[in-house]
Design a protein around this motif. Structure first.
Motif, short mmCIF file in Angstrom:
data_model
loop_
_atom_site.label_atom_id
_atom_site.label_comp_id
_atom_site.label_asym_id
_atom_site.label_seq_id
_atom_site.Cartn_x
_atom_site.Cartn_y
_atom_site.Cartn_z
N GLU A 124 -14.93 29.50 15.80
CA GLU A 124 -14.88 28.36 14.88
C GLU A 124 -13.49 27.75 14.97
O GLU A 124 -12.53 28.24 14.40
CB GLU A 124 -15.18 28.82 13.44
CG GLU A 124 -15.17 27.69 12.42
CD GLU A 124 -16.15 26.57 12.74
OE1 GLU A 124 -15.78 25.40 12.54
OE2 GLU A 124 -17.28 26.88 13.18
N TRP A 125 -13.41 26.64 15.72
CA TRP A 125 -12.11 26.01 15.98
C TRP A 125 -11.57 25.32 14.74
O TRP A 125 -12.33 24.88 13.87
CB TRP A 125 -12.24 25.01 17.13
CG TRP A 125 -12.66 25.65 18.42
CD1 TRP A 125 -13.93 25.76 18.90
CD2 TRP A 125 -11.81 26.30 19.36
NE1 TRP A 125 -13.93 26.44 20.10
CE2 TRP A 125 -12.64 26.78 20.41
CE3 TRP A 125 -10.43 26.51 19.45
CZ2 TRP A 125 -12.12 27.46 21.51
CZ3 TRP A 125 -9.93 27.19 20.55
CH2 TRP A 125 -10.76 27.66 21.56
N ASP A 127 -9.64 22.49 12.34
CA ASP A 127 -9.81 21.04 12.21
C ASP A 127 -8.86 20.31 13.16
O ASP A 127 -9.23 19.28 13.73
CB ASP A 127 -9.54 20.60 10.77
CG ASP A 127 -10.64 21.05 9.81
OD1 ASP A 127 -11.74 21.40 10.28
OD2 ASP A 127 -10.38 21.06 8.59
N TRP A 129 -7.76 21.37 16.09
CA TRP A 129 -8.31 21.46 17.44
C TRP A 129 -9.47 20.49 17.62
O TRP A 129 -9.55 19.78 18.63
CB TRP A 129 -8.77 22.90 17.72
CG TRP A 129 -9.39 23.07 19.07
CD1 TRP A 129 -10.66 22.76 19.44
CD2 TRP A 129 -8.74 23.54 20.26
NE1 TRP A 129 -10.86 23.03 20.77
CE2 TRP A 129 -9.69 23.50 21.29
CE3 TRP A 129 -7.45 24.01 20.53
CZ2 TRP A 129 -9.40 23.91 22.60
CZ3 TRP A 129 -7.15 24.41 21.82
CH2 TRP A 129 -8.11 24.37 22.83
N LYS A 130 -10.36 20.46 16.66
CA LYS A 130 -11.52 19.58 16.76
C LYS A 130 -11.10 18.12 16.83
O LYS A 130 -11.70 17.32 17.57
CB LYS A 130 -12.44 19.80 15.56
CG LYS A 130 -13.15 21.15 15.56
CD LYS A 130 -13.96 21.32 14.28
CE LYS A 130 -14.63 22.68 14.21
NZ LYS A 130 -15.36 22.88 12.92
N TRP A 133 -9.91 17.40 20.34
CA TRP A 133 -11.05 17.33 21.24
C TRP A 133 -11.82 16.03 21.06
O TRP A 133 -12.19 15.37 22.04
CB TRP A 133 -11.98 18.52 21.02
CG TRP A 133 -13.20 18.47 21.88
CD1 TRP A 133 -14.43 18.00 21.56
CD2 TRP A 133 -13.29 18.87 23.26
NE1 TRP A 133 -15.29 18.08 22.62
CE2 TRP A 133 -14.61 18.63 23.68
CE3 TRP A 133 -12.37 19.43 24.16
CZ2 TRP A 133 -15.05 18.91 24.97
CZ3 TRP A 133 -12.81 19.71 25.44
CH2 TRP A 133 -14.14 19.45 25.84
N ARG A 134 -12.03 15.62 19.80
CA ARG A 134 -12.78 14.38 19.55
C ARG A 134 -12.06 13.17 20.12
O ARG A 134 -12.70 12.22 20.58
CB ARG A 134 -13.02 14.21 18.05
CG ARG A 134 -14.14 15.07 17.49
CD ARG A 134 -14.56 14.59 16.11
NE ARG A 134 -13.48 14.69 15.13
CZ ARG A 134 -13.27 15.74 14.35
NH1 ARG A 134 -14.08 16.80 14.43
NH2 ARG A 134 -12.27 15.77 13.49
N ASP A 215 -4.79 28.04 17.63
CA ASP A 215 -6.14 28.59 17.82
C ASP A 215 -6.16 29.66 18.90
O ASP A 215 -6.77 30.73 18.71
CB ASP A 215 -7.11 27.47 18.19
CG ASP A 215 -7.56 26.65 17.00
OD1 ASP A 215 -8.67 26.89 16.49
OD2 ASP A 215 -6.79 25.78 16.55
#
Length: 259
Positions: A124-125, A127, A129-130, A133-134, A215
């Motif tokens: 579960e990465w 926020d 990291w996400k 990535w986004r 992470d």
């Protein structure tokens, strides 16, 4: 069995190369990478060490279609096609997550495990990291692959590698990446590997960088705490891409472990 090879798997063809005689050290590259990313490390390993490196499905010269797949299933097919009963595995970042998943799923096929700055299946990465990535994925989906590559190049994971003598190698690899996995990657969903780390059946050498992103640092801490037989080396002043930033030191540790 040496030289270049291909292995047909359902929905893809895996391309790789094998050098030397005997059972090889099998190398798995990271996200947006390919087997050539190992050039600097391989040049530092003993010349007589047997190695096998390949482009994971959808990367480098391993074309794929859009059907659901598993990198672990692909690796098992590669082992069978290359007549590898049992061998040591080396995985970097995303490839580290694949190597760990394979070792947990097929422990009888892995003699030793080396993980460099690994990811882990089912993590579960954060926020942060996400969001990073986004930003890359959004540019790729909008058709601006140059922007997507630039954002990936600027990812905090690569901060110290960008300052190293291997910076040009990293930039070249990112510029060569087609970016399909930033748009869509039909990997099969898996249960979190965190829940079965305690079953890891072979010795693990865990190599991490002191200044890697949060992470990846946390993943390494969890692996170190949960796996039964772990030796961790945390490189002071280093980041995520240890095979580029600290090639000689990493090669020495791998050599001592696999010989």
């Amino acid at each position: 069995m040496t030289g270049a090879f291909t292995v047909p798997v359902e929905g893809a063809t895996l391309a790789g190369e094998r050098s030397g005689k005997g059972l090889p050290l099998v190398l798995l590259h990271g996200m947006a990478g390919e087997r050539q990313d190992w050039n600097r490390l391989l040049a530092t390993l003993p010349a007589d060490m047997t190695t096998l490196r390949y482009d994971l499905r959808g990367f480098g010269q391993s074309p794929s279609d859009d059907r659901e797949y598993s990198h672990t299933d692909d690796l098992l097919a590669l082992f069978d096609a290359q007549a590898i009963e049992r061998a040591p595995l080396l995985g970097l970042s995303m490839g580290g997550g694949v190597a760990l998943n394979f070792a947990l799923s097929h422990p009888e096929r892995v003699s030793r495990l080396v993980l460099i700055s690994p990811a882990i299946v089912g993590w579960e990465w954060s926020d942060e990291w996400k969001a990073l990535w986004r930003s890359v994925s959004r540019a790729a989906r909008d058709g601006d692959m140059a922007l997507a590559r630039e954002r990936w190049w600027q990812h905090p994971m690569f901060e110290l590698a960008r300052q190293s003598e291997a910076a040009d190698e990293l930039r070249h690899a990112i510029d060569a990446y087609h970016g399909r996995q930033w748009i869509r990657d039909p990997q099969r969903d898996e249960l979190p590997d965190v829940d079965r780390l305690h079953t890891l059946a072979m010795p693990l050498l865990l190599l991490t960088g002191e200044h890697d992103v949060a992470d990846i640092r946390l993943i390494a801490d969890v692996i170190e705490a949960a796996a039964p037989d772990v030796r961790r080396i945390d490189y002071a002043g280093a980041g995520h891409m240890l095979h580029l930033e600290r090639a000689a030191g990493v090669a020495a540790e791998i050599t001592s472990l696999t010989r």
